[in-house]
Design an enzyme around this catalytic site. Structure first.
Site, short mmCIF file in Angstrom:
data_model
loop_
_atom_site.label_atom_id
_atom_site.label_comp_id
_atom_site.label_asym_id
_atom_site.label_seq_id
_atom_site.Cartn_x
_atom_site.Cartn_y
_atom_site.Cartn_z
N ASP A 1 16.90 -47.22 -34.34
CA ASP A 1 16.93 -48.07 -35.52
C ASP A 1 15.51 -48.29 -36.03
O ASP A 1 14.57 -48.46 -35.25
CB ASP A 1 17.58 -49.42 -35.19
CG ASP A 1 17.60 -50.34 -36.39
OD1 ASP A 1 18.22 -49.97 -37.41
OD2 ASP A 1 16.97 -51.41 -36.32
N HIS B 1 11.14 -45.28 -38.50
CA HIS B 1 9.90 -44.97 -39.22
C HIS B 1 8.82 -46.04 -39.04
O HIS B 1 7.66 -45.78 -39.29
CB HIS B 1 10.18 -44.76 -40.71
CG HIS B 1 10.85 -45.92 -41.37
ND1 HIS B 1 12.19 -46.18 -41.20
CD2 HIS B 1 10.38 -46.91 -42.16
CE1 HIS B 1 12.51 -47.26 -41.87
NE2 HIS B 1 11.43 -47.73 -42.45
N ASP C 1 24.30 -48.51 -44.43
CA ASP C 1 23.23 -48.99 -45.32
C ASP C 1 23.54 -48.72 -46.79
O ASP C 1 22.90 -49.29 -47.67
CB ASP C 1 21.90 -48.32 -44.96
CG ASP C 1 21.37 -48.78 -43.61
OD1 ASP C 1 21.60 -49.95 -43.27
OD2 ASP C 1 20.75 -47.98 -42.91
#
Length: 1530
Positions: free
Chosen positions: A525, A528, A626
């Site tokens: 999760d 980045h 999302d």
């Protein structure tokens, strides 16, 4: 190595850092590291942290890989080290010499997933995953009923959001305790543990064939985590991160603003609690600037206290504490207070005292100085204020942007009035204390026991660098309010290593180990913005527990290069890709093509091939949690067709629970608390809390998931995407072994069909092949149902939405297809499909096979191809009626071919073919192939194949017609003999090929071609010497130059040999129909010197003969060439231009000496080689003035011819060329036709020539009237040319030795001197040259050397002259590479130390990337660019006058390197080892050129610094030969 062992080769190049290049490999592969040209010859080690067998990964422990050199030591072209890949994960490699790191990168090895009771492999491309919000599954004992939906829907993987205890926000990703199972999963009756979860996961894996993965959240923890209160050092607080204090104060000020707005205190200033318009937004902006910023005065945290600092400065001045430091002046700047106190910053007082110096010690001078210092500090503070003002402007903009999204935007949550629960902006920091005034709160900032609990929340920053930690010093994200904040989560502060925050690292390690113990994979999760070194560390520990861990991540970097960086560092198995990112069907189709598979009709790739960069493996989701709700964003009708498009992707695919059930809203990971429905096959459409095949698009999804998994499992790895119209996408998946296809036609509904126009006339579609069945046809329909109402307890979908689906029907029974018109071409069906009910939201899937006849021919062809590769066994069919020629293995046919046949079969340029009445194959709209033989095709295919460049003109030509196939077979059949048999074999194979659909012809043509080509190479090398057979790839490919250059044309190029000679090949002439000799001749270069009278040159032949024929083992053919030229001896010379002997020109002084050197080499290399000395030579010209005599008229043993050549030189040669004049040479002046050569009795040196002719290899004659150099040689090299002296020394030494061994009957040459017969023994001649060489040729470093006749002409010392006694003495002193030839053939002439110095000078001044400069670049006439078309006034370059005045010729580099090796051996081990490095490095550049050259050769020359020269021969015999000789010497 097994037949199907997959090997990938990674070429290492100096300074190539590939840490952002993704190299994906599978377990079971072998990875070879090989040295690129920039590293060959150097001592390079390859290091990797890939563990040794049986060891565990230690990411920081690198081991050295052992080099393997299968061909021995001669070069580095085949040297490799390897890894046998059996462990999944990310591994680093780097390479270097000693401490110097030359480059490196990463490899990612895919995990092997297993499923089912039988533990069978689940390929990554087979994955069909469904995401579940764990909190919506209810108590653990109810999970099977809810998860059964995934099983019944055909999914084979389930992704759970975290199963741990959630924080106060109830967000699925805000975890309060990473180690504890969410208590919501237990009931009053039963408490569940991780062990129970593990049992359920195992059950799903073994009984349901479903693998389970879950999220790991490393970047943050819930703000209410108990362990965080005990260990606040695990977050970014005001104690360990004091740089956040100003941002914290601003955050508190904004909170107080929230409270005041909520309490109505700003209503009078135009800011009510309910924000509704731009006026309210402007009021917020105004209030922040007028009330908030002036109140908190953030700039003071960055400024100095001017008065205090000036006072300190004044005291220092008064005390006289001034240390003036010499050196560059430093600039005065503010030093930030590390504790961030108001006016706590300082300046460097030493720099201040150096910068501001009073004129004297008088008080007035000190006051003036302090005033200047005061002003400078005010300026510095002003700059701070200005910078902060800029940050504050951005902060206001971000605050307003947040308000607009949350309260005004249609796509936002529309929170309503500002309250303490829904503040004006999300708080950036935790606050655990009672409310107090802002001024009181500021005091807490400096109390460490309180300040440590003010922790920064996590979030994400739009368009930020994902590799930057936005909470660390140097980032102003929190100050500028750029963080899109998750107010329920605290950002975790790991530091650089476990030592920086031991509790946090240990806690998260335990969390990771629990996850890896129970789950087969993880989704990273917020990957980045998770620190890379943290994720790397934790994943390494996860893989200790589960080596084949499947790692998924979703990256929002916006850059494929950055994505690769994360994938390579972390070993990510699949990156989540979203179909919802597509704004239309065209883009959705493009994503399918992008994320996997090869083009339909792709080439069959070899098992051993280069490792090429790849894109990350995709997990292509039709919908993620999302995404905005697709029903709201697109329409209900689009769910099925978009799912179909995604399921046809050649990668992992997936969805999120709720999508298939047509839930018409986003299922919030924060707010959703209802449970998923359970599976009940008998449930009604409106039954709350239950679903079945009639719910939503589940029935369609079952079929699509099944199809997706079947396609991946059965190798349907080729993809074609066709945009039929703006809404219809057709995706084809093709199996390259069975050639079956599945075509899915999906009509998307990005716009709601109820409210948007869709055309009723769907365009027809052509499908090549025979449609075997309709796999499925389905469409989204509405049924009668109660209107949708959001259920309070379960997550329910639209009751009216369902799918009509029919599976496995015949085309005639389809309700979607109106009619199918079959058009049968010569060897393929094409079916034109006309649709009638392909409504928006519809899908139809066809299973297509080849036309039965074509299918049979594919099987027959594949059966024949199995002799080349077992890869073709699948789908092959035996042919009892095969052409008889095909019943013989091709290797047996190839074994009957001679090397001369191979020349025809593989090579022959256009000029050679034209001589036979043909030509090279020309591809329309592109170009002609370089060779008529197979090399012309294989060179092009070698570029096309790895890239699958099916749009290449050659592929177009193959698809368009059979011309190329007919060209290949007919060209060989017409020649008859063994070549004719090969032609018939091709013809029979092409008969199969012509019956295939045209789109398959390029790949199968290539399969035939590559199978034949590799067989022919093997057959060729078997006929060569052991040096070639056991040599490296470089040696073998260079040896093919022998086949390339040595052939038999339509007309015999060599004069006939004596009929008495054995081993001479004969044929029946196509022209005279009589028996004639057909000896192989050696072309000088391609394409310019390949045919007719310009094919054979004496000098070129004998410079090249040792390398191309003797070293490669072509002894008989070499003998015949030597004897053929011997027969043309005239005036004691061997002809330059042979012209079959009849049209020979005897205008070169060196060819005879190269001929003699070759005879010597023949005697030394060939077993019983001295037998050649007795071979009969048929003298074409027994006297200088004879007419050409027929073969056998006058025969002499070769030793007599040799002796005659030596005797004529000692006597002196002087004659005028026959037919002298413009008809013989239109550029030469009259004096140039006078040829002379003799031996200087004082030195023993051969000399000759004049200033109007050029008798050595540097033979450029001026051609320009305009520049007035016509008829003047650029390089006459008259006198004694150094290489001729060396060659003659080699010859006389050898003949003396032969006589001593009684192998040569002559001890001396006998000449007439002053009317008397004089004997000059070979021994004496040899000694004379030896005694005089260095005295005459060496340019001493001693300025007073008595042997130096022209000291004023010397411009370089420690070298050897290029000539001795030239008519222009300065020419003697020019530095050229010719002395290295003498060093190789007569090394005894040179003192090793002097030779080494001269070679060192040649290396520095003459050595280029591929060749040797033909003239010292310091010479005034040097010009390194050759242009034969140029005609201007420049005497030195016009019409290519500088041919040998600088351009870099390749063949001398062979002699230079051989000389270096010879003398290095004499100068010690260290010198020799360094020389080996140089030699290998130079050779590596030749290897690269050879591999990349479309001619598969080495050029005649290059322009300066290795630049391409368009006037050079593309492949030159002596260039290849001398490089091959270097490898032989090694």
């Amino acid at each position: 190595m097994g037949p199907s062992m997959q090997i990938r080769v990674l070429l290492l190049n100096d300074m190539e850092k590939l840490d952002r290049t993704l190299f994906r490999l599978e377990q079971g592969y072998e990875l070879q590291f090989r040295l690129g040209p920039t590293l060959q010859g150097k001592t390079v080690n390859v290091y990797t942290n890939y563990p040794s067998p049986g060891e565990k990964l230690n990411r920081r422990a690198f081991r050295t890989l052992e080099w393997i050199n299968p061909a021995g030591r001669e070069d580095d072209s085949d040297k490799f080290c390897k890894l046998d890949l059996t462990v999944a994960g990310s591994y680093e490699y780097h390479f270097g010499s000693g401490e110097v790191k030359h480059g490196g990168g990463y490899i990612v090895v895919d995990p092997v997933l297993r499923v089912g009771a039988d533990n069978r492999v689940l390929p990554l491309d087979c994955i069909s995953i469904q995401t579940y919000l764990s909190k919506c599954l209810g108590p653990l004992d109810e999970w099977p009923d809810r998860l059964r939906v995934a099983k019944e829907s055909g999914y084979n993987m389930i992704h759970f959001t975290p199963l741990q205890t959630l924080g106060l926000s109830r967000s699925c990703y805000s975890l309060a305790d990473q180690l504890e199972l969410n208590p919501d999963f237990s009931s009053k009756e039963k408490q569940f543990s991780w062990t129970d979860v593990g049992k359920l996961v195992d059950k799903l894996k073994t009984e349901w064939n479903i693998i389970c993965i879950t999220d790991v959240v490393y970047n943050h923890t819930a703000a209410n985590s108990k362990w965080l209160m005990e260990h606040p050092e695990c977050g970014y607080n005001l104690v360990n991160s004091p740089h956040l204090k100003p941002a914290w104060l601003l955050d508190r000020a904004l909170w107080h603003l929230t409270c005041d707005v909520a309490d109505g205190k700003y209503k009078d200033k135009g800011l009510p609690a309910l924000i509704e318009n731009d006026e309210h937004l402007n009021a917020i902006r105004r209030i922040i600037w007028e009330d908030v910023y002036p109140r908190i005065k953030l700039w003071q945290f960055y400024q100095v206290n001017v008065e205090e600092t000036v006072e300190q400065f004044r005291n220092q001045l008064v005390k006289g504490n001034r240390n003036i430091v010499s050196g560059p002046k430093k600039t005065l700047k503010i030093i930030q207070d590390p504790m961030y106190r108001r006016f706590g910053s300082t300046v460097d007082m030493n720099i201040a005292l150096e910068t501001f110096i009073p004129n004297s010690n008088e008080p007035s001078a000190i006051l003036d100085c302090c005033n200047w210092f005061h002003k400078r500090l005010e300026d510095l503070n002003g700059a701070c204020y200005k910078q902060l003002h800029y940050h504050q402007e951005q902060a206001v903009n971000c605050v307003l942007g947040n308000v607009v999204y949350e309260r005004l935007a249609d796509h936002g949550p529309k929170l309503g009035p500002v309250t303490r629960k829904d503040p004006l902006v999300t708080r950036y920091f935790t606050y655990r204390f009672d409310e107090m005034s802002l001024e009181q709160e500021e005091q807490l900032m400096h109390q460490s026991d309180k300040a440590c609990h003010f922790l920064a929340h996590n979030g994400w920053v739009m368009a930020d660098d994902p590799l930057r930690n936005f909470a660390e010093p140097g980032s102003d994200v929190y100050m500028r309010r750029e963080l899109i904040c998750w107010g329920d989560s605290v950002k975790l502060r790991y530091g650089n290593s476990p030592e920086d925050c031991p509790y946090l690292w240990a806690h998260m390690k335990k969390y990771t180990e629990i996850t890896a113990k129970y789950f087969c994979g993880v989704r990273l999760d917020n990957c980045h913005s998770t620190p890379l070194h943290v994720a790397e560390y934790l994943l390494d520990h996860a893989r200790v527990i589960r080596p084949d861990l499947y790692v998924v991540a979703e990256l929002f970097t916006g850059s494929e290069e950055l994505d690769n960086f994360f994938v390579t560092k972390l070993g990510i198995s699949s990156l989540v890709r979203e179909a919802m990112s597509a704004s239309n069907s065209r883009e959705e189709g493009r994503l399918v093509y992008r994320f996997g598979g090869n083009p339909v009709g792709s080439f069959f790739q070899p098992c051993l091939r280069p490792l090429v960069p790849s894109i990350a493996h995709a997990l292509f989701m039709d919908f993620t949690h999302d995404n905005e709700c697709p029903i709201q964003l697109r329409s209900m009708y689009d769910s099925l067709p978009s799912s179909a498009i995604v399921s046809m992707a050649c990668c992992a695919t997936g969805s999120t629970r709720g999508y298939d059930e047509l839930v018409p809203h986003q299922i919030s990971v924060v707010k959703e608390e209802r449970f998923y429905p359970k599976w009940n096959p008998k449930a009604q459409a409106s039954s709350p809390g239950e679903v079945n095949l009639q719910s939503g698009i589940i029935a369609g999804k079952v079929a699509l998931n099944k199809l997706h998994q079947e396609l991946a499992a059965k190798g349907f790895g080729q993809v074609y995407v066709d945009q039929v119209d703006e809404d219809i996408v057709a995706v084809t998946r093709h199996c390259p072994s069975s050639h079956q296809s599945v075509v899915a036609v999906s009509r998307t509904a990005f716009r709601n069909p109820k409210t948007s126009f869709y055309r009723s006339d769907v365009p027809p579609m052509c499908i090549p092949g025979k449609i075997e069945e309709v796999v499925l046809e389905a469409r989204t329909v509405e049924r009668a149902a109660v209107p949708y109402r959001k259920d309070e307890k379960s997550i329910n979908g639209l009751p009216e939405g369902t799918v009509e689906i029919t599976e496995h029907i015949q085309l005639k029974d389809s309700k979607v297809v109106k009619q199918a018109v079959t058009a049968k071409g010569p060897y393929e069906f094409v079916q034109e499909i006309e649709f009638e009910h392909l409504t928006p939201g519809s899908v139809i899937v066809f299973r297509v096979s080849l036309d039965p006849e074509a299918q049979q021919y594919v099987g027959l062809l594949r059966n024949q191809l199995t002799q080349f590769s077992p890869h073709f066994k699948s789908g092959s069919l035996p042919d009892s009626n095969a052409d008889p020629i095909l019943k013989t293995p091709f290797t047996a046919i190839a074994s009957t071919l001679s090397l001369a046949d191979m020349n025809v079969l593989l090579f022959r340029c256009n000029e050679e073919e034209q001589e036979d009445g043909g030509g090279c194959y020309n591809i329309p709209s592109w170009t002609a192939l370089k060779y008529a033989g197979l090399q012309g095709l294989t060179t092009v295919m070698a570029d096309i194949r790895p890239k699958n460049d099916l749009g290449h003109p050659l592929c177009d030509n193959l698809r368009s017609g059979d011309w190329m196939m007919e060209y290949i077979s007919n060209r060989l059949i017409t020649r008859g003999g063994a070549l004719g048999e090969v032609g018939k074999w091709f013809q029979a194979m092409f008969t199969y090929l012509k019956h295939l659909p045209r789109y398959l012809i390029p790949c199968y043509f290539d399969a035939i071609l590559i199978g034949v080509y590799t067989s022919l190479l093997d057959a060729t090398w078997k006929q060569m010497s052991s040096f070639v057979q056991n040599g490296s790839t470089f040696v073998k490919h260079l040896a093919m130059g022998s086949v390339q250059m040595c052939g038999v044309g339509r007309f015999p190029a060599l004069p006939p040999l004596s009929p008495e000679l054995q081993g001479v090949p004969y044929r029946i002439s196509n022209i005279s129909k009589e028996k004639e000799q057909c000896c192989v001749s050696l072309a000088a270069g391609l394409p310019h010197f390949s045919c007719g009278i310009f094919r054979c040159w004496g000098r070129d032949t004998f410079i090249a003969l040792r390398g191309l024929m003797l070293v490669t083992g072509r002894h008989l053919e070499a003998r015949n060439i030597i004897l053929a030229f011997a027969g043309t001896l005239r005036h004691g010379l061997i002809p330059n231009l042979l012209g079959q002997g009849i049209y020979a020109r005897y205008n070169c002084r060196d060819a005879v000496w190269w001929w003699l050197q070759c005879i010597q080499d023949y005697c030394n290399i060939v077993p019983n080689g001295t037998d050649i000395l007795k071979c009969p030579v048929s003298r074409m010209y027994p006297t200088d003035n004879s007419d050409p005599l027929p073969a056998g008229t006058v025969n002499q043993p070769l030793y007599d011819v040799i002796h005659e050549a030596m005797q004529r030189h000692m006597q002196g040669i002087e004659f005028r060329e026959r037919n002298a004049g413009s008809q013989l040479d239109r550029h030469m002046r009259d004096e140039g036709f006078n040829v002379s050569a003799a031996v200087d009795s004082a030195t023993g040196f051969v000399f000759g020539g004049n200033r109007y002719n050029c008798g050595t290899w540097m033979d450029k004659m001026g051609e320009s009237e305009r520049a007035r150099n016509r008829g003047i040689p650029a390089t006459p090299r008259d006198g004694s040319a150094v290489e001729i002296v060396g060659l003659s020394k080699s010859a006389v030494r050898w003949l003396a030795q032969l006589h001593q061994k009684m192998l040569f009957p002559y001890a001396a040459v006998t000449v007439m001197r002053d009317g008397k017969r004089v004997n000059v023994p070979y021994q004496e001649w040899n000694k004379t040259i030896q005694d005089n060489f260095e005295k005459s040729f060496y340019v001493s470093r001693d300025l007073s050397d008595p042997n130096e006749k022209h000291p004023k002409l010397v411009h370089k010392r420690g070298i050897y002259k290029d000539s001795y006694g030239a008519s222009s003495p300065w020419c003697d002193y020019q530095l050229r590479p010719n002395f290295t030839i003498a060093m190789v053939v007569a090394p005894e002439l040179f003192t090793p130390e002097r030779a080494w110095q001269a070679l060192d000078m040649a290396e520095k001044k003459l050595l280029g990337p591929l060749g040797m400069k033909t003239l010292d670049p310091d010479d005034m006439v040097y010009c390194g660019v050759y242009n034969n078309d140029l005609d201007n006034d420049n005497y030195n370059v016009t019409k290519g006058f500088n041919y040998h005045q600088g351009p870099e010729w390749l063949w001398p580099v062979g002699y230079f390197l051989r000389a270096k090796l010879y003398f290095a051996r004499k100068l010690g081990t260290e010198v020799y080892n360094n020389t080996m490095k140089l030699v290998k490095n130079v050779l590596s550049r030749h290897y690269v050129h050879l591999e990349r050259s479309s001619w598969k050769g080495l050029p005649e020359l290059t322009n300066e610094n290795g630049q391409y020269c368009p006037f050079s021969c593309e492949s030159q015999a002596w260039s290849i030969a001398t490089v091959l000789e270097v490898l032989h010497d090694l």
